[in-house]
Design an enzyme around this catalytic site. Structure first.
Site, PDB file in Angstrom:
ATOM      1  N   GLY B  17       0.969  -1.216  -0.092  1.00  0.00           N
ATOM      2  CA  GLY B  17       0.126  -0.052  -0.093  1.00  0.00           C
ATOM      3  C   GLY B  17       1.045   1.131   0.009  1.00  0.00           C
ATOM      4  O   GLY B  17       1.733   1.283   0.915  1.00  0.00           O
ATOM      5  N   THR B  18       0.900   1.943  -0.939  1.00  0.00           N
ATOM      6  CA  THR B  18       2.159   2.770  -1.245  1.00  0.00           C
ATOM      7  C   THR B  18       1.587   4.231  -1.815  1.00  0.00           C
ATOM      8  O   THR B  18       0.703   4.399  -1.962  1.00  0.00           O
ATOM      9  CB  THR B  18       2.774   1.923  -2.382  1.00  0.00           C
ATOM     10  OG1 THR B  18       3.382   0.872  -2.081  1.00  0.00           O
ATOM     11  CG2 THR B  18       3.722   2.879  -3.357  1.00  0.00           C
ATOM     12  N   THR B  19       2.707   5.108  -1.711  1.00  0.00           N
ATOM     13  CA  THR B  19       2.904   6.380  -2.666  1.00  0.00           C
ATOM     14  C   THR B  19       3.810   6.095  -3.436  1.00  0.00           C
ATOM     15  O   THR B  19       5.006   6.132  -2.851  1.00  0.00           O
ATOM     16  CB  THR B  19       2.610   7.561  -1.814  1.00  0.00           C
ATOM     17  OG1 THR B  19       1.737   7.258  -0.881  1.00  0.00           O
ATOM     18  CG2 THR B  19       2.406   8.506  -2.681  1.00  0.00           C
TER      19      THR B  19
END
Lengths: 332, 216
Positions: B17-19
């Site tokens: 779960g990222t940016t």
């Protein structure tokens, strides 16, 4: 007389009534095989005693299947499950090792730690199982998740890695073991429930990897896995320092596993350690018996003479032998 | 009961779960990512570098399922290696992006990972390609991951063409900081990679060094 054949076929040509047909087919097959053999090996002298082994030792025990997950057995499994349910039984659930495993990189190498409890549902199936598996003399692997999956996966990769090492002529590297494990687990898309902590020392120094069932890996200085991983990680996050001495690192791993053992229902019993350094390997089992079986403080046996005898009478029982059977026991 | 005491995350897939963000400037690109990897509610790696090298001057940013993204990146790294030996020169960024796109499109149903490919080559300079779901499109900048939806407004408002390398780096760091603050699945440190014709520079911005905005 069975002639030299490349594979073992059932002797259908000996079945009554079908002799002639089968022999012709067998002869044709043998002719094709002989032609194929001639192309492969040109150093054979006699036609009767051809060499069986025309290939070098293959590089991997299991040839990787072509293209994706093999669904061959799914139909069979579904049928078996249906039939079992019809009779009222359910198929046995896979035994999981609710576990705490961890690893840490210290100054000279890697220390792997594990608890020793194997659970089957809510029952402890094995109080002293070994969760640190051998991969190669300089690489060991802790396994959490389904016990059978971790055992078989580590054994398969250990075998393939040994063949690889013989083929390259070099001491195997931890990165190689990591690649082999992650590629196999990714191929099975997470259906092999093996969560592994892989550690070892090779020509490039000490390495520690964590490998998840779906095939992702992380290379870190300290890792924990299993149901007790959160408790163990709390200890690591508090006390880990880079370049620790061996004794400090052993104490840290022991404390992390102990945290998992005492705070997680799925982990328990003893603490196993495996210290891997460049020249030395220490497989300490058990390093710490965190849970010793208690010693009884009292005893319900009474000494002779505790109660005094008031009267004593002896009555003889006269019995008749009604029936006598002799069972021979074979003690050979 | 063991199953209910929070061990489901063991069998849940590990996701980043990222940016992730990549920005093009005149003469190169800047890529940035956070470092959190989660499995269910638990963080399994708080320092993962999601900027994976495909070649000396071509990087890709990973998001989605950790296993799928890592595997795609490693496969394309290998394929690009072979390709660059075959053509006997550094590969184009478009080639790398095409290789990633081919895998993403062919296994669209089975994989759930989104990679942003960015780099510098001699022919077209700095380029950023998005490969979501198997499309291939060149963009001045691209954001991805679960945290990206929180910062679409910011990037749309703040991005200008013609920024210098330092301005791009500051833009990337600001975006990551805002996304990390608002998205639960993003966190840790910020990794920044700047690629131009002179070389590749990797930088880490620790959590307490990230820029702060109102209300922090």
């Amino acid at each position: 007389m069975i002639k030299n054949t490349q594979c073992y076929r059932p002797r259908t040509d000996l079945l009554l009534g079908k002799k002639k047909k089968k022999k012709k087919k067998a002869k044709k097959a043998k002719k094709k095989k002989k032609k194929a053999k001639k192309k492969k090996s040109t150093s054979c002298t006699s036609g009767k005693h051809k060499a069986h082994f025309t290939k070098m030792a293959t590089l991997a025990v299991r040839q990787s299947p072509v293209g994706g997950f093999s669904f061959e057995n799914c139909k069979r499994n579904a049928v078996l499950e249906g039939e079992a349910n019809k009779v009222g039984y359910s198929l046995p659930a896979a035994r999981k090792t609710g576990t705490t495993i961890c690893g840490v990189v210290f100054k000279d190498g890697v220390i792997l730690g594990a608890d020793t409890r194997a659970t089957e549902g809510m029952i402890v199936a094995d109080k002293n199982c070994s969760k640190i598996h051998y991969i190669s003399p300089n690489i060991y692997c802790c396994g959490a998740g389904t016990a059978a999956d971790t055992e078989m996966t580590t054994q398969i990769i250990s075998s393939n890695l040994e063949l690889h090492a013989l083929s390259t002529g070099r001491v195997p590297r931890v990165a190689t073991a990591n690649r082999m494990l992650k590629q196999m687990l990714f191929r099975y898309q997470g259906y092999i429930g093996a969560a592994l902590v892989l550690g070892g020392v090779d020509c490039n120094g000490p390495h520690l990897y964590s490998i998840y069932p779906h095939g992702s890996t992380d290379k870190l200085p300290y890792v924990t896995m299993g149901s007790g991983s959160l408790a163990a990680m709390a200890v690591f996050e508090d006390r880990y320092k880079p370049d620790m001495e061996e004794e400090d690192a052993k104490r840290l791993v022991r404390d992390a596993i102990a945290a998992g053992i005492f705070n997680d229902l799925g982990s328990g019993s003893n603490i196993d350690l495996c210290v891997i350094t460049k020249g030395k390997l220490d497989y300490i089992r058990p390093h710490d018996e965190a849970n010793k079986k208690g010693v009884r403080t009292g005893d319900y046996k009474y000494k002779r003479g505790t109660t005094s005898v008031l009267t004593k009478s002896v009555t003889a029982l006269n019995l008749e032998v009604v029936e006598e059977t002799v069972l021979t026991m074979d003690t050979s | 009961m063991l199953q209910e005491t929070g061990t489901e995350w063991l069998s849940q897939e590990v996701k980043t779960g990222t940016t992730i963000i990549a920005v093009e400037f005149d003469g190169g690109v800047v890529l940035g990512s956070d470092s959190r990897v989660s499995a269910g509610a638990s963080v399994v790696n708080r320092v993962m570098n999601k900027l994976s090298p495909l070649h000396d001057k071509i990087y890709c940013a990973l998001s989605g399922s950790a296993a799928d993204a890592q595997t795609i990146a490693e496969v394309v790294h290998y394929q690009l290696d072979v390709h660059s030996i075959e053509i006997d020169e550094d590969p184009q960024v478009r080639s790398a992006a095409t290789l990633v796109r081919n895998i993403s499109y062919k296994y669209k149903e089975e994989l759930s990972a989104h990679l942003i490919v960015a780099g510098w080559d001699r022919r077209d300079g700095g380029q950023v390609f998005a490969t979501l779901s198997g499309l291939l499109t060149r963009q001045p900048f691209a954001v991805g991951g679960s945290g990206s939806s929180h910062v679409y407004g910011f990037v749309d408002a703040e991005f200008r063409g013609g920024m210098s390398k330092e301005e791009c780096q500051q833009f990337v760091v600001n975006t990551l900081s805002l996304a990390i603050n608002r998205d639960g699945s993003s966190g840790g440190v910020a990794y920044i990679v700047s690629i131009d014709e002179h070389g590749t520079e990797e930088k880490v911005v620790l959590g307490n060094d990230l820029p702060t905005f109102f209300d922090q």
